[in-house]
Design an enzyme around this catalytic site. Structure first.
Site, PDB file in Angstrom:
ATOM      1  N   SER A 155       0.862  -1.186   0.000  1.00  0.00           N
ATOM      2  CA  SER A 155       0.000   0.000   0.000  1.00  0.00           C
ATOM      3  C   SER A 155       0.894   1.230   0.000  1.00  0.00           C
ATOM      4  CB  SER A 155      -0.851   0.003   1.270  1.00  0.00           C
ATOM      5  OG  SER A 155      -1.504   1.240   1.428  1.00  0.00           O
ATOM      6  N   TYR A 204      -1.879  -0.891  10.413  1.00  0.00           N
ATOM      7  CA  TYR A 204      -1.997  -1.352   9.016  1.00  0.00           C
ATOM      8  C   TYR A 204      -0.749  -0.906   8.250  1.00  0.00           C
ATOM      9  CZ  TYR A 204      -3.773  -1.457   4.179  1.00  0.00           C
ATOM     10  OH  TYR A 204      -3.941  -1.674   2.827  1.00  0.00           O
TER      11      TYR A 204
HETATM   12  N1  LIG Z   1      -8.793  -0.506  -1.533  1.00  0.00           N
HETATM   13  C1  LIG Z   1      -7.785   0.277  -1.251  1.00  0.00           C
HETATM   14  O1  LIG Z   1      -7.922   1.518  -1.226  1.00  0.00           O
HETATM   15  C2  LIG Z   1      -6.415  -0.297  -0.978  1.00  0.00           C
HETATM   16  C3  LIG Z   1      -5.348   0.612  -0.884  1.00  0.00           C
HETATM   17  C4  LIG Z   1      -4.077   0.118  -0.640  1.00  0.00           C
HETATM   18  C5  LIG Z   1      -3.866  -1.242  -0.514  1.00  0.00           C
HETATM   19  N2  LIG Z   1      -4.917  -2.114  -0.595  1.00  0.00           N
HETATM   20  C6  LIG Z   1      -4.626  -3.534  -0.428  1.00  0.00           C
HETATM   21  O2  LIG Z   1      -5.129  -4.235  -1.546  1.00  0.00           O
HETATM   22  C7  LIG Z   1      -5.457  -5.575  -1.169  1.00  0.00           C
HETATM   23  C8  LIG Z   1      -6.878  -5.881  -1.640  1.00  0.00           C
HETATM   24  O3  LIG Z   1      -7.745  -4.950  -1.036  1.00  0.00           O
HETATM   25  P1  LIG Z   1      -9.198  -4.611  -1.588  1.00  0.00           P
HETATM   26  O4  LIG Z   1      -9.355  -3.146  -1.582  1.00  0.00           O
HETATM   27  O5  LIG Z   1      -9.466  -5.373  -2.825  1.00  0.00           O
HETATM   28  O6  LIG Z   1     -10.063  -5.185  -0.371  1.00  0.00           O
HETATM   29  P2  LIG Z   1     -11.463  -5.999  -0.359  1.00  0.00           P
HETATM   30  O7  LIG Z   1     -12.335  -5.499  -1.446  1.00  0.00           O
HETATM   31  O8  LIG Z   1     -11.926  -5.916   1.050  1.00  0.00           O
HETATM   32  O9  LIG Z   1     -11.007  -7.491  -0.730  1.00  0.00           O
HETATM   33  C9  LIG Z   1     -10.234  -8.233   0.170  1.00  0.00           C
HETATM   34  C10 LIG Z   1     -10.095  -9.653  -0.353  1.00  0.00           C
HETATM   35  O10 LIG Z   1      -9.343 -10.409   0.620  1.00  0.00           O
HETATM   36  C11 LIG Z   1     -10.093 -11.578   0.957  1.00  0.00           C
HETATM   37  N3  LIG Z   1      -9.832 -11.959   2.350  1.00  0.00           N
HETATM   38  C12 LIG Z   1      -9.980 -11.188   3.451  1.00  0.00           C
HETATM   39  N4  LIG Z   1      -9.691 -11.904   4.550  1.00  0.00           N
HETATM   40  C13 LIG Z   1      -9.364 -13.156   4.121  1.00  0.00           C
HETATM   41  C14 LIG Z   1      -8.984 -14.345   4.787  1.00  0.00           C
HETATM   42  N5  LIG Z   1      -8.849 -14.415   6.127  1.00  0.00           N
HETATM   43  N6  LIG Z   1      -8.714 -15.449   4.036  1.00  0.00           N
HETATM   44  C15 LIG Z   1      -8.839 -15.409   2.693  1.00  0.00           C
HETATM   45  N7  LIG Z   1      -9.190 -14.305   2.006  1.00  0.00           N
HETATM   46  C16 LIG Z   1      -9.458 -13.195   2.725  1.00  0.00           C
HETATM   47  C17 LIG Z   1     -11.541 -11.205   0.721  1.00  0.00           C
HETATM   48  O11 LIG Z   1     -12.334 -12.336   0.390  1.00  0.00           O
HETATM   49  P3  LIG Z   1     -13.300 -13.133   1.403  1.00  0.00           P
HETATM   50  O12 LIG Z   1     -13.969 -12.135   2.281  1.00  0.00           O
HETATM   51  O13 LIG Z   1     -14.210 -13.855   0.463  1.00  0.00           O
HETATM   52  O14 LIG Z   1     -12.392 -14.056   2.146  1.00  0.00           O
HETATM   53  C18 LIG Z   1     -11.429 -10.329  -0.531  1.00  0.00           C
HETATM   54  O15 LIG Z   1     -11.402 -11.137  -1.677  1.00  0.00           O
HETATM   55  C19 LIG Z   1      -5.279  -5.647   0.339  1.00  0.00           C
HETATM   56  O16 LIG Z   1      -4.029  -6.226   0.634  1.00  0.00           O
HETATM   57  C20 LIG Z   1      -5.296  -4.187   0.762  1.00  0.00           C
HETATM   58  O17 LIG Z   1      -4.567  -3.983   1.954  1.00  0.00           O
HETATM   59  C21 LIG Z   1      -6.196  -1.666  -0.837  1.00  0.00           C
END
Ligand SMILES: NC(=O)c1ccc[n+]([C@@H]2O[C@H](COP(=O)([O-])OP(=O)(O)OC[C@H]3O[C@@H](n4cnc5c(N)ncnc54)[C@H](OP(=O)(O)O)[C@@H]3O)[C@@H](O)[C@H]2O)c1
Length: 268
Positions: free
Chosen positions: A135, A148
């Site tokens: 991130s 985080y």
């Molecule tokens: N969105 C942002 O602004 C942002 C910014 C910087 C970095 N990121 C990073 O990008 C990555 C993806 O984030 P996102 O925004 O796509 O979040 P999201 O929409 O909340 O998706 C998170 C994914 O992780 C899975 N997950 C969560 N806990 C899990 C567990 N215990 N076991 C297996 N799967 C799990 C969820 O699926 P299930 O619930 O089906 O398990 C979902 O597919 C993360 O590492 C996040 O830190 C996001």
């Protein structure tokens, strides 16, 4: 690396950035192995041909199962994308220890352990790529997300180290640093909620699709770091050049979202 016919294992592929990566990489000809807990959503993301393995990635059995099933189906893993992750908007000094451990298990230990499992076969073949989704919070500490940020700093240095450790084995490692991406990340938090001052400043927000396209291009050109959107580098530069200024700005944004001093501890 050319994406066509590459076997790509993606964690957290049921929604958000992971599901968008699955779509973009499938369009570019990748063979997919997807994992997350929600089987129904995974089925949608996997399409007709993709392999799906539902389970909690913080559990060793899930990690072993997803790697074993992928190797059984395809015989190899060319790219591992450690994408699953979640946030925690509670102060570092006042967070539930169980929440903190759960976040480190998901954001840090799961990628380390999954990497351990796939690197063995990549080394034997003399090629492969590990993509770790960090991130911008892993480049600049955000006080509303201190713990985080700590997990994402860990992901960044882990990836830099892996790249040097594994270079002579033909294995590359790349960190992805998204800024604000429009996903359900803010509702899928481990605990806490986004402070108002931060929620209001989403001017550089990008779609999950755009983030996934940047990740795919990063894989193709074997980038070391993918900042998505690239304007995030300006924030990183500002933090290096004017640390006190940035810290003071972030502190005041953070303070706006706080309860009066002592309220959280039940003080009179
Ligand atoms: N969105 C942002 O602004 C942002 C910014 C910087 C970095 N990121 C990073 O990008 C990555 C993806 O984030 P996102 O925004 O796509 O979040 P999201 O929409 O909340 O998706 C998170 C994914 O992780 C899975 N997950 C969560 N806990 C899990 C567990 N215990 N076991 C297996 N799967 C799990 C969820 O699926 P299930 O619930 O089906 O398990 C979902 O597919 C993360 O590492 C996040 O830190 C996001």
């Amino acid at each position: 690396m050319q994406i066509r016919d590459k076997v790509i294992l993606i964690t957290g592929a049921s929604e958000g950035i992971g599901a968008a990566c699955a779509q973009v990489l499938r369009e570019r000809g990748a063979l997919l192995s997807l994992t997350a807990r929600s089987e129904d959503k995974l089925r949608l993301a996997a399409g007709a041909d993709g392999l799906l393995t539902a389970g909690d990635i913080t559990a060793p059995e899930t990690r072993e199962r997803v790697v074993a099933r992928t190797l059984e189906r395809y015989g190899r893993i060319d790219v591992l994308i450690n994408n699953a992750g979640a946030g925690l908007y509670t102060p570092s000094w006042n967070s539930d220890p169980a929440h903190v451990r759960a976040m480190f298990e998901l954001n840090v230990f799961a990628p380390i352990e999954l990497t351990r499992l796939v690197v063995q076969s990549m080394r034997r073949r003399g090629s492969g790529m590990i993509v770790n989704v960090g991130s911008i919070a892993g480049k600049v500490t955000l006080p509303w997300l201190t713990l985080y940020s700590a997990t994402k700093y860990a992901v960044g240095s882990l990836t830099d180290g892996l790249r040097m450790e594994l270079k002579r084995d033909g294995i590359h490692a790349m960190t992805v640093c998204p800024g604000y991406v429009e996903t359900r990340f803010q509702s899928n938090l481990i605990a806490g909620r986004i402070p108002p001052g931060v929620a209001d400043s989403r001017m550089f927000a990008i779609s999950a699709r755009r983030c996934a396209e940047d990740i795919a291009s990063g894989i193709e050109r074997r980038a070391r770091t993918v900042m998505t959107p690239r304007v995030g580098w300006l924030l990183v530069a500002a933090a290096r050049l004017f640390p006190a200024l940035l810290e003071s700005r972030f502190e005041s944004i953070h303070a706006r979202g706080q309860s009066p001093r002592g309220a959280a501890e039940g003080a009179p």
